[in-house]
Design a protein around this motif. Structure first.
Motif, mmCIF file in Angstrom:
data_model
loop_
_atom_site.group_PDB
_atom_site.id
_atom_site.type_symbol
_atom_site.label_atom_id
_atom_site.label_comp_id
_atom_site.label_asym_id
_atom_site.label_seq_id
_atom_site.Cartn_x
_atom_site.Cartn_y
_atom_site.Cartn_z
ATOM 1 N N LEU B 7 0.829 -1.211 0.000
ATOM 2 C CA LEU B 7 0.000 0.000 0.000
ATOM 3 C C LEU B 7 0.864 1.263 0.000
ATOM 4 O O LEU B 7 1.714 1.457 0.871
ATOM 5 N N HIS B 8 0.602 2.089 -1.025
ATOM 6 C CA HIS B 8 1.277 3.392 -1.116
ATOM 7 C C HIS B 8 0.209 4.478 -1.043
ATOM 8 O O HIS B 8 -0.834 4.364 -1.679
ATOM 9 N N ALA B 9 0.479 5.531 -0.289
ATOM 10 C CA ALA B 9 -0.508 6.609 -0.212
ATOM 11 C C ALA B 9 0.201 7.950 -0.049
ATOM 12 O O ALA B 9 1.275 8.033 0.554
ATOM 13 N N THR B 10 -0.431 8.985 -0.604
ATOM 14 C CA THR B 10 0.144 10.331 -0.507
ATOM 15 C C THR B 10 -0.846 11.282 0.151
ATOM 16 O O THR B 10 -2.065 11.076 0.111
ATOM 17 N N VAL B 11 -0.291 12.293 0.787
ATOM 18 C CA VAL B 11 -1.101 13.387 1.327
ATOM 19 C C VAL B 11 -0.553 14.672 0.725
ATOM 20 O O VAL B 11 0.644 14.946 0.845
ATOM 21 N N GLU B 12 -1.417 15.411 0.073
ATOM 22 C CA GLU B 12 -1.003 16.650 -0.582
ATOM 23 C C GLU B 12 0.265 16.441 -1.402
ATOM 24 O O GLU B 12 1.211 17.230 -1.350
ATOM 25 N N GLY B 13 0.283 15.352 -2.148
ATOM 26 C CA GLY B 13 1.383 15.093 -3.065
ATOM 27 C C GLY B 13 2.625 14.464 -2.430
ATOM 28 O O GLY B 13 3.553 14.066 -3.129
ATOM 29 N N LYS B 14 2.629 14.347 -1.103
ATOM 30 C CA LYS B 14 3.810 13.783 -0.439
ATOM 31 C C LYS B 14 3.550 12.320 -0.110
ATOM 32 O O LYS B 14 2.522 11.985 0.487
ATOM 33 N N GLU B 15 4.440 11.455 -0.498
ATOM 34 C CA GLU B 15 4.236 10.031 -0.237
ATOM 35 C C GLU B 15 4.503 9.724 1.239
ATOM 36 O O GLU B 15 5.581 9.999 1.758
ATOM 37 N N THR B 42 -1.941 7.881 8.905
ATOM 38 C CA THR B 42 -2.283 7.832 7.476
ATOM 39 C C THR B 42 -2.871 6.470 7.145
ATOM 40 O O THR B 42 -3.896 6.371 6.453
ATOM 41 N N LEU B 43 -2.247 5.424 7.660
ATOM 42 C CA LEU B 43 -2.740 4.073 7.405
ATOM 43 C C LEU B 43 -4.180 3.923 7.920
ATOM 44 O O LEU B 43 -5.053 3.413 7.213
ATOM 45 N N ALA B 44 -4.423 4.425 9.129
ATOM 46 C CA ALA B 44 -5.769 4.331 9.710
ATOM 47 C C ALA B 44 -6.779 5.071 8.831
ATOM 48 O O ALA B 44 -7.862 4.555 8.532
ATOM 49 N N HIS B 45 -6.420 6.288 8.385
ATOM 50 C CA HIS B 45 -7.353 7.082 7.589
ATOM 51 C C HIS B 45 -7.571 6.496 6.197
ATOM 52 O O HIS B 45 -8.670 6.585 5.648
ATOM 53 N N VAL B 46 -6.519 5.916 5.627
ATOM 54 C CA VAL B 46 -6.668 5.276 4.308
ATOM 55 C C VAL B 46 -7.638 4.099 4.428
ATOM 56 O O VAL B 46 -8.507 3.908 3.578
ATOM 57 N N LEU B 47 -7.518 3.330 5.502
ATOM 58 C CA LEU B 47 -8.414 2.192 5.694
ATOM 59 C C LEU B 47 -9.858 2.667 5.844
ATOM 60 O O LEU B 47 -10.795 2.077 5.316
ATOM 61 N N ALA B 48 -10.050 3.788 6.562
ATOM 62 C CA ALA B 48 -11.411 4.286 6.803
ATOM 63 C C ALA B 48 -11.974 4.982 5.566
ATOM 64 O O ALA B 48 -13.178 5.183 5.463
ATOM 65 N N GLY B 49 -11.092 5.397 4.637
ATOM 66 C CA GLY B 49 -11.591 5.967 3.384
ATOM 67 C C GLY B 49 -11.590 7.491 3.332
ATOM 68 O O GLY B 49 -12.345 8.089 2.566
#
Lengths: 436, 260
Positions: B7-15, B42-49
């Motif tokens: 799982l890869h995720a970014t916030v405001e363009g920052k990985e 971030t992981l928690a919020h990505v899981l929650a959507g």
């Protein structure tokens, strides 16, 4: 262009006033009308070049020649007709006025356990009516218009020291109106020293879609140490116009609390002005406006701190939908002498559509140096993080919006102490916005 | 129950997340630890959507379904629950009203009857006792004017009512004193069950004295760098987070361990 149109409707009004002046009445009434007719001739209708009217286009009112209803309409309302608007609570006095005229047969006066006097204004005692047009009515063309056509209305007189246990409800019903007629609801309330009273003023209608005009004036005199709680509900017809002027005069250590709720009407403007004219007076003006369609709703509040150590609070909230337009003004004037003034105001607006518009502005004129005056306003939708919180609990965005709108209104309505009024307004909000 | 792959995720363009792997089965309690900025929340919020976070790569399967394809409310209805680190205040909406609406939305999605006000009251009273929350909470607007500890307890109450299959607790211990921590932990422990999984996101080992995890994962710079049993938390406590900075990514960390 607009000037000439104005003068046409004013010419009409002046002709009607001359006619109205002939209708009989006590001497004080004839004199009041006469003085108002003089003011009416001198004054002009407001326009948008004036600061107070910058965002409020009342051309549809000003450019129409509304015929004035100076005679009682022969309309036979039954108790059932007004059932939705009255409360019929134990102990309440409810006075019903049809097109501005008192209707004793529809009214209910609670058993006279007190010395409170109330009823038809034209039958009031001289010591009561001498207060009419005394509190800053000059200079306002709409109060002049109301006084020039004055032929009926309500008065409430609470004697010194009298603490009323139950409210008085004044119900102004528009009924049987033909197109483009004007009525002039009028209310005078005198709360003598140390007295306490709760008042409800409703403006409601029976017909569907007739364009009528109600030009309402209310004067409230709150004497030393008296407490008045005033609720005001505007629920006019979808094509109707409602302009109201409420003038409140407060003496030392008096308390005035108002809740003003606007639910319907095509153009509604509620002007509410309070003069804090004695030390340590306290006033709280709260309000809620729910708009939709192409409504225009303007709440113009003004508090003048004329004496030291007075406190004031203005808290209005609006929910605007459709292409509706809201205007809110919170004007605070603090005179040089009015040290230790403590004044706060807040106006929160929820916009439910992209086309709804709100103009909100505080106007502060402060001439004293030792005062606390704060103001704030918010406009918008619930923040994303709040919507996400709902979603994370299984609640869709549409449902969250509905719940939040109800909650937004309820946060204000829950402060109303008068349970039956609060309950009724809660139901209105629930029916309009609840997703459940 | 939950499988997170690369799982890869970014916030405001920052990985922030750079290839997280994790597998959680029913009945398990997993702790995710890591220094500030490691990507835990971030992981928690990505899981929650939360759509403030953008997933750029990887897959998440929850109850056999593609979690990342679902809007947050559907994830919740499927049994995912996140206890927020910073629960929002909702003026004008009472706790009871909010929770009844949430529970009924979830029930409806499962074809179950909605609970009426009476039935819901009974359930609410029962769950408030379970998590030792005063009954006055029911009528108060959601989180408005609550202390930090009250907000966290309120999150646990919501979990007790909604009975999720997977609960993600995002720094539920932050800002709590020792008494409040114990109350929250007791509430969580009462909700442990063989068919419910939990992911406890925390900076400190302290909470894990009260909620004993089956597995501990260390998240650092957006990756799980070490996984182990509950003793890993103690090791981390003893050595400090500087220790993890020297660690490389163990091959298949998180995923391999949980599946073994």
């Amino acid at each position: 262009m607009s000037e000439s149109v104005q003068s046409i409707s004013k010419t009409q009004y002046l002709a009607d006033v001359a006619q109205a002046a002939k209708s009989p009445g006590p001497k004080w009434l004839l004199e009041l009308r006469k003085a108002a007719a003089v003011r009416l001739a001198e004054l002009e209708f407001p326009n948008r070049r004036q600061e107070e009217w910058r965002f409020t286009n009342i051309a549809p009112i000003v450019n129409t020649s509304f015929r004035s209803m100076v005679e009682r309409l022969a309309i036979d309302l039954r108790a059932a007709d007004i059932e939705p608007f009255v409360f019929r609570e134990e102990g309440w006095t409810e006075l019903v006025f049809v097109n501005g005229f008192y209707q004793p047969s529809l009214s209910r006066i609670a058993a006279a356990s007190t010395n409170v006097r109330c009823g038809d204004l034209t039958a009031a005692a001289g010591s009561v009516v001498e207060h009419l047009d005394r509190y800053g009515a000059n200079g306002n063309i709409f109060t002049a218009l109301n006084s020039a056509f004055l032929a009926g209305g309500a008065y409430v007189h609470i004697p010194a020291g009298q603490v009323m246990e139950h409210p008085i409800h004044l119900v102004f019903v528009s009924a049987g109106r033909s197109e483009n007629t004007a009525a002039y609801p009028r209310t005078l309330v005198i709360a003598e020293p140390q007295s306490q009273a709760v008042l409800v003023e409703s403006h409601v209608h029976l017909e569907g879609n007739v364009p009528y005009f109600n030009n309402s004036v209310t004067e409230v005199v709150v004497k030393e140490n008296a407490h008045v709680h005033a609720y005001r509900i505007v629920q006019e017809g979808a094509s109707s116009y409602h302009l109201s002027t409420t003038k409140v005069h407060q003496a030392a250590a008096s308390v005035f609390k108002s809740f003003a709720v606007t639910l319907s009407g095509k153009i509604v403007r509620n002007e509410l002005s309070v003069l804090l004219d004695g030390e340590g007076a306290d006033c709280s003006l709260q309000g809620l406006y729910l708009t939709g369609g192409d409504q225009l709703v303007d709440n113009a509040t003004a508090i003048e701190h004329a004496q030291p150590r007075c406190t004031s609070w203005i808290g209005y909230k609006g929910v605007l939908d459709g292409r509706s337009h809201g205007v809110f003004t919170g004007k605070i004037k603090v005179r040089r002498h009015a040290q230790k003034t403590d004044s706060k105001q807040l106006n929160n607006n929820l916009l439910l559509s992209d086309e709804a518009v709100i103009n909100t502005k505080p106007l502060l004129e402060i001439f004293a140096d030792d005062v606390k005056c704060t103001h704030g306003a918010t406009v918008g939708r619930p923040p994303e993080e709040v919507i996400f919180y709902f979603k994370s609990r299984g609640i869709s965005e549409a449902m969250a919006q509905g719940m939040l709108t109800c909650g937004f209104c309820d946060a204000l309505l829950s402060q109303m102490e008068l349970e039956p009024v609060r309950q009724r307004l809660d139901n209105v909000v629930f029916e309009r916005y609840s997703p459940i | 129950m939950l499988v997170i792959e690369n799982l890869h995720a970014t916030v405001e363009g920052k990985e922030i997340l750079k290839g997280v792997n994790l597998a959680v089965r029913a009945g398990e309690v997993h702790a995710i630890m890591g220094p500030n900025g490691s990507g835990k929340s971030t992981l928690a919020h990505v899981l929650a959507g939360n759509d403030a976070y953008e997933v750029t790569e990887g897959r998440v399967t929850f109850m056999g379904q593609d979690l990342l394809e679902m809007p947050p409310e559907e994830r919740a209805r499927l049994g995912l629950f996140m206890a927020f680190q910073y629960p929002v205040e909702i003026p004008g909406i009472s706790n009871a009203y909010f929770l009844q609406a949430a529970l009924n939305e979830i029930r409806k999605s499962h074809g179950q009857e909605e609970l009426d006000a009476m039935e819901f009251q009974a359930l609410l009273q029962d769950r408030m006792r379970l998590v030792a929350i005063d009954s006055s909470f029911a009528g108060r607007p959601v989180n408005e004017g609550f202390s930090g500890g009250e907000k966290k307890r309120n999150e646990i109450l919501q979990m007790a009512i909604l009975e999720p299959r997977l609960a993600v607790l995002d720094e539920t211990d932050s800002g709590l004193d020792i008494d409040a921590l114990r109350i929250v932990a007791d509430g969580v422990n009462r909700l442990r069950s063989p068919d419910r999984a939990m992911i406890i996101v925390t900076h400190y080992q302290r909470l894990l004295n009260y909620i004993v995890p089956d597995f501990v994962h260390v998240l650092f710079e957006g990756m799980v760098v070490r996984s182990g049993g509950k003793e890993l938390a103690l090791e981390l406590e003893a050595k400090g987070y500087d220790w993890v900075k020297g660690l490389g990514v163990e091959s298949g960390s998180g995923l391999a361990l949980a599946q073994s």
